[in-house]
Design an enzyme around this catalytic site. Structure first.
Site, PDB file in Angstrom:
ATOM      1  CE  LYS A   1       0.386   8.592   0.529  1.00  0.00           C
ATOM      2  NZ  LYS A   1       0.432   7.736   1.734  1.00  0.00           N
TER       3      LYS A   1
ATOM      4  CB  CYS B   1      -1.543   1.395  -8.635  1.00  0.00           C
ATOM      5  SG  CYS B   1       0.084   0.935  -8.008  1.00  0.00           S
TER       6      CYS B   1
ATOM      7  CG  PHE C   1      -1.861  -1.187   1.253  1.00  0.00           C
ATOM      8  CD1 PHE C   1      -3.010  -1.207   0.484  1.00  0.00           C
ATOM      9  CD2 PHE C   1      -1.563  -2.295   2.050  1.00  0.00           C
ATOM     10  CE1 PHE C   1      -3.864  -2.299   0.508  1.00  0.00           C
ATOM     11  CE2 PHE C   1      -2.416  -3.387   2.084  1.00  0.00           C
ATOM     12  CZ  PHE C   1      -3.570  -3.394   1.314  1.00  0.00           C
TER      13      PHE C   1
END
Length: 467
Positions: free
Chosen positions: A161, A274, A159
């Site tokens: 960024k 993504c 997860f």
């Protein structure tokens, strides 16, 4: 602990560096000798804040190594992270060929019990495929059923960024681990618990669940975030029509704690490695199982259309024929703090301008080299268009003698420019802002003809004053 990372792309490199940073012995392997050469020479093939410094420290401490030697990589790690690409196939599903190739190599060279961790974003059921492939290789070696050479396949989605990945890994809000409830799974659970113990000292962040639920969780998370973005973009187009200000709307709904402000900004569409492929892959998984995820189908359609919104604003203001026009473009990467050009909105926008005869002077503080490579491929059969695309070294260079400025990526250095210089450098004070960086009223007071996403356009009279 001895850890192997298969794949030195975005996820693999960040995972390897961060695990080495906290004291593990990490072996990163990749089939691309160019990447390994760059890494062994002290470089980094991707841009990610803090990553190069971390790699420098861990390499100097002897806690991380890079190689193309697959056999050595399998023999090294008790825990084998698979962090290879899962690009979209023609039908939108995730292409698992690289994941399964990595699994096959582990089965081929395993020298003991291995915990195989699917770190790549993979569809529900991938762990089962990985287990079957490994079992085939162990059987070919006469090791099928051997406790010593057993495996447990774990799902541990990332997860991260882009632009904040190192911090996200080192300070996770949750660690999702999907694991089988059998003897091998219990061994794997203890190893994963030990590996992630440093991240759980203040409070427990690990969420244990079954493997399929963990695989599903990653897609569900990205689909939710993409949905918020497309929702706001859809509303922004209505705001344009009815005369509302989407920024005021954002503040009004974001102040509700049930909604919040994250991923609630209107713009010119999402991109990256993504969201686009994960939305497509989850929708395809639904179709393969006899379902239709109607919301996600709409999310993808809205995002595709949104990448044309800025171009349409330009055409309404400047006309369909852009021959002889020059546009300054600020921002090429799909988001700030990265050089990732995958599915970047700038690609669609710049191609549309070039197709209509315009020239483009493009600037990005980080992504210039990657953008040059990508556009050389995108425009391989459009030599005349490529001649009119110029990548410049500064944001000021982009402005020189341009007919208008187009902002595509919200880099910090674009948020408070010298507007007096900007007006003097442009042929006319016109800005098309795909990220809503400025206030329409303030731009009007400066005599700038400003077009944003879902925000009121304040008309100027012929001498440049507001009226």
């Amino acid at each position: 602990m001895k850890v192997t990372i298969v794949g030195t792309g975005y996820v693999g490199l960040v995972t390897g560096a961060c695990l080495a940073e906290i004291g593990n012995d990490v072996f990163c392997v990749d089939v691309d000798p160019r990447k390994i050469e760059i890494l062994n020479n002290g470089g980094v093939p991707i841009h990610e804040p803090g990553l190069q410094e971390m790699l420098r420290r861990t390499r100097a401490a002897g806690r991380i190594q890079f190689s193309t030697d697959v056999k050595a990589s399998v023999e090294h790690g008790d825990i084998q992270f698979i962090a290879v690409g899962t690009p979209p196939d023609e039908d939108g599903s995730a292409d698992l060929q690289y994941v399964l190739a990595a699994a096959r190599n582990i089965g081929k060279y395993a020298n003991g019990f291995k915990v195989i961790v699917d770190k790549s974003t993979v569809p529900v059921g991938t762990a089962l495929q990985v287990r079957r492939v490994v079992a085939e290789e162990l059987k070919a070696r006469g090791l099928e059923g051997s406790d010593k050479h057993g495996v447990s396949v774990v799902s541990n989605p990332e997860f991260l960024k882009e632009g904040a990945a190192v911090d996200d890994f080192m300070r996770p809000d949750r660690i999702v681990i999907g694991i089988d409830d059998d003897h091998a799974g219990q061994i794997a659970r203890e190893k994963m618990k030990r590996l992630y113990a440093p991240f759980n000292r203040n409070h427990e962040r690990t969420l244990y669940m079954d493997v399929r639920s963990a695989e599903f969780t990653k897609y569900a998370a990205n689909a939710m975030l993409a949905t918020r973005i497309s929702f706001m973009n859809d509303l922004s187009n209505l705001a344009d029509t009815v005369g509302a200000d989407i920024e005021a709307v954002r503040r009004g709904i974001g102040s509700d704690p049930r909604i919040g402000y994250h991923f609630l900004y209107a713009g010119c569409g999402y991109g990256g490695s993504c969201f686009p492929k994960d939305v497509q892959a989850l929708a395809q998984t639904a179709r393969e199982n006899g379902h239709t995820l109607r919301i996600l189908e709409a999310v993808e359609a809205v995002n595709d259309d949104q990448k044309e919104v800025l171009v349409n604003k330009i055409l309404r203001r400047m006309g369909e024929d852009l021959r002889g026009r020059t546009f300054a473009v600020w921002g090429l990467a799909f988001k700030p703090n990265t050089d990732d050009m995958r599915e970047a909105s700038s690609r669609r926008m710049i191609e549309a301008l070039l197709k209509r005869g315009a020239s483009v002077q493009a600037y990005d503080p980080v992504a210039r080299d990657e953008a040059e490579r990508v556009f050389a491929l995108d425009l391989a059969d459009r030599a005349d268009d490529m001649k009119r695309l110029h990548f410049v070294k500064t944001q000021q260079d982009a402005l020189t003698n341009a007919d208008a400025l187009v902002i595509v990526t919200e880099w910090k250095e674009f948020k408070s420019p010298d507007f007096a210089h900007l007006k003097g450098a442009l042929k006319a004070p016109v800005i098309f802002d795909g990220r809503n960086l400025y206030e329409p009223e303030a731009m009007a007071e400066l005599g700038i003809d400003y077009y944003a996403i879902g925000r009121p356009h304040v008309e100027l009279d012929p001498n440049g004053s507001r009226h």
